[in-house]
Structure formats: C-alpha cells, structure tokens
Design a protein around this motif. Sequence first.
Motif, PDB file in Angstrom:
ATOM      1  N   TYR A  98      40.608  40.404  41.279  1.00 56.49           N
ATOM      2  CA  TYR A  98      41.556  40.893  42.278  1.00 56.49           C
ATOM      3  C   TYR A  98      41.328  42.298  42.540  1.00 56.49           C
ATOM      4  O   TYR A  98      41.375  42.756  43.653  1.00 56.49           O
ATOM      5  CB  TYR A  98      43.034  40.562  41.881  1.00 56.49           C
ATOM      6  N   GLN A 107      40.401  37.907  49.051  1.00 61.18           N
ATOM      7  CA  GLN A 107      41.843  37.562  48.201  1.00 61.18           C
ATOM      8  C   GLN A 107      42.146  36.301  48.813  1.00 61.18           C
ATOM      9  O   GLN A 107      43.058  35.550  47.760  1.00 61.18           O
ATOM     10  CB  GLN A 107      42.763  38.656  49.322  1.00 61.18           C
ATOM     11  N   ASP A 111      43.233  33.720  45.795  1.00 60.84           N
ATOM     12  CA  ASP A 111      44.688  33.091  45.904  1.00 60.84           C
ATOM     13  C   ASP A 111      44.551  31.321  45.456  1.00 60.84           C
ATOM     14  O   ASP A 111      45.379  30.898  44.697  1.00 60.84           O
ATOM     15  CB  ASP A 111      45.364  33.307  47.084  1.00 60.84           C
TER      16      ASP A 111
END
Length: 488
Positions: A98, A107, A111
Amino acid sequence: MAPALPLRTRIFLIIGALVVINVIGASVMIWHTYRTQSVLSTIIEGNLTGYRSAANLEVALVNQKGFVTYFFQDGNHEWLRQLGEHRQIFRTRLEEAYHRAEDVHQQRILDHIEKEYERYTTLKDQVIAHYLAERRDQGLRLHPAVREHFFALMNTCEQYKALHAARIQEAQKTGIEQAVRLRLIAAAALTGGLLLAVLLSIILLRQVLGPVNHLLQITSRGDQAGGGGGNAVSALSMKVEGLLADVDKTHLELARSRESLLQAEKLAIVGKLAAGMAHSIRNPFTSVKMRLFSLNRSLVLDSEQKEDFDVITEEIRHIDTIVQNFLEFSRPPKLVMQPISPSQVVDMAVQLLRHRLKSYDVNVTIQRTQPLPEVSADPEQLKEVLVNLIINACEAMENGGRIDIQEAVDADDPAGPMALLHVRDDGPGIPERLREKVFQPFFTTKEEGTGLGLSIVARIVHEHGGRIQIDPAKGMGTTFIIALPIKE
C-alpha cells in the motif's frame, strides 16, 4: 554583390560553429544521460520495488498453505501458531505494498487482494473451528471453497506482479528509444563537425598557406637555405626569427637605458635630499645625545631606570645610524674592516633589538653549534644588515611570530669557504613575482616605506664581497641567506 567577409571572421565563424555544435551535442547527450538515469531510477525505485512487493505477497500467501491440513492429520496446535505468524507476515507485506502504490489502479488491485484475503481467512477459520470441535466432515466439505479463494487470491497477486512487469518493460522500451535518439543526434553532430572541418581546411589551404608560400618565395630569393625542409610555415618562421631577435635585443637595450636613466635621476634626488637631511636631522640628534650624556653623568638611577636610559640612548644612536645610512646610499662611507665572527654581530643585533622584539611579540632563536669563523667585515655595517632584516620581519608578522637565525659554513662554495646566515620568519612571505625587485632602490610594498632598506642591505653585503638572496623554497615565511667569505 555582397562584400566578402574577412578571412579571420570566416575562420572564427567556422570555429564558433564547431564549438556550438559540440556544446549542443554534449548538452543533449548530458540531458539524455540524465533522462536515462531518471528512467533507471524509476525502474529501480518504483516498479522493481512494486514487483518485489507482489512477489513477497505471493510467497507470504503460499507459506500459509498446508498448515490446516497438517493440523487435521496430527492435531498439533503448533501448526496453527505458525499459520498465525504467516498471516501477520502477509498483512505486513500488504501494508508495505500500500505504501509503495503509485496510482489508483494499483490501489484498487490491493483493495481487491485485501478483500479476497479476508474472505479466504474467514473460510479457513471456519474449517479450523470445525476441526477443533471434532466436526471433521463439515471441515472437509469447506476445503474446496477455501482452495478456490486461495487460487483466486494467487491469481490477483499475479495480476499485480504482471502490472509492474509491464511497466518495467515500458521503461526499458523508453530507454531504448532515448538511446536511439541519442545516437542519431551524435551522428548528426559528427557529420556537421566533419563538414565544417573540411570547409576550414579548404580556407586554410587557399587563403593561409598559399600566401605563406608566396611570402616564403619572396623572402628566399637568392637564399640557398630558404627551403625550410619543405615546411613553409617553419621556413618563414626561421626568416622572421632573425628580425624578431634584433627587435628584442634593441628593446632590451632601450629598457636598460631607460632603467639606468631613472636610477640616475633617483640617485640625484636622493643626493639633494640627503644634503638637506644632514643639517635638519643630525644636528638636533647631536644635541640630544650630548644632553643625554650629561644627564647620565649627573643623575642617580636605579638598575631598571638605567636600563631604560641605555635603551633610549641606543635607539637615538640607531636613528642617527639610519640617517647616516640614507646618506650613505648616495655617498657610501668607507668600510672600517676588521676580523670578526658573524656570530658576534648576530648577538649584538639581537641584544640591540631585544626591547623592540618584545613590543612586536616576536621571539628570536639562534641555531648555532659553534661560533662562525672570522670574516673581514665592518661590524657596524654588518649589524645594520641584520637589524634591517629583523625589523622588516617583525613588521611583516603583524600578530607576532618567530624569527630563526641559523648559522652554517659552506666549505664547497665555488668562491671559497663561506659563512652563512639564514634569517627566516614565519610571516606571509614575499610573492615570487616580487623577489627580483625587493633589492631595487625605492621599491617598497609598505605605505610609509622609503624602499631603501633592502637596497642598502644588498649594497653592504656586496661591498663585503658576499651575496644575499631569498630562499626560493615555497611555503610560509621568508628566508634571507647571507654568504660572507671566511677570512683565510
């Protein structure tokens, strides 16, 4: 028709164009070098790091596989503890990924990995709960779903790794394109430089060497040695060297004559000034000396006052000697020669200046193994030489310092055995360009100096048959070397 440019202008324009092409080519190459370095930095710092993070996620995920099966087989809770450790490692790797994510796309993938991992761990915890509750059949039925989530999660990590691999390939492609562009620019600059060099060669051949050959033919008529070995420029240079040598010789003679005239004019001025100073300065000092002599006979002084009185008397006598030396420059006195060791003169000069040395915060050390042999000298004149050198050294060392006087004998001097005095200070030194001028009359670097001190020193030493020079050794400070012939 436009007028032709002068030859020099054309040559300078071509040379300027060559310089501009080289500068532009070098600048572009340097710029591309920095661009390439930037690309490599992007690969190393960004994409490779991200690629490593994706690989670490895969490794951390693969390391979690099999622990539940092992627990199912032998019931050892150590497998569950190790599973917990590897889960923590996976979450740490995910957090690092991250931090290194560079855009929204990365990102989103992370996720998705995080959500899939939560589902995967939830199902696996249910399997573990069934095993702990001895419901093994129910745990075995959940195993296929756990495997599906595992492979889906592995596929997502592989996508994240492939994303960074694609960016690395893109950066590599960009580097190759920049390298090709740089080669094209270098080839263009080289071609332009070669064309300009050919043009410059043509101009030099037609408009420089041609006239030189013609001039050489004119100057070599009737001269059998005018060929110059086939080198036109060298032959013409030989023809011109004779004229230049005559010009240099004439210029040197004119400079010497001018220097002699200036020196004679200065000496004439000094003679007139010395005549006036003899009546204006020496007569009052004579009166002061007589009064001091009278006071010395009538006053009763203690030892400290007597020492001060002697110093005042000696300093007045020293000032009178300086005035006398100024007169001697235009009308040198006859030396009163006598056998004396230079070591005695050194001691007299240091003793005379002991109070002044203290005021300048200067320490004098004398390096002497034994007194120097006797020389034929005028003690007062020789002492004046040392006094001048020591005072000059004190004035050069504004914040105090040290003066070393080293005594030695040079038995191998071509002129015979010599007594040597090295007077060295640790002041700022004399610049090399001024060393040949310091002994010239009226040359000084001091605002209030007369420029006579060192010239008188040089004259006195030469009148004693000796020589004085400045040690050419580089470094701080100045060293004057006085050589006096030893009396046989």
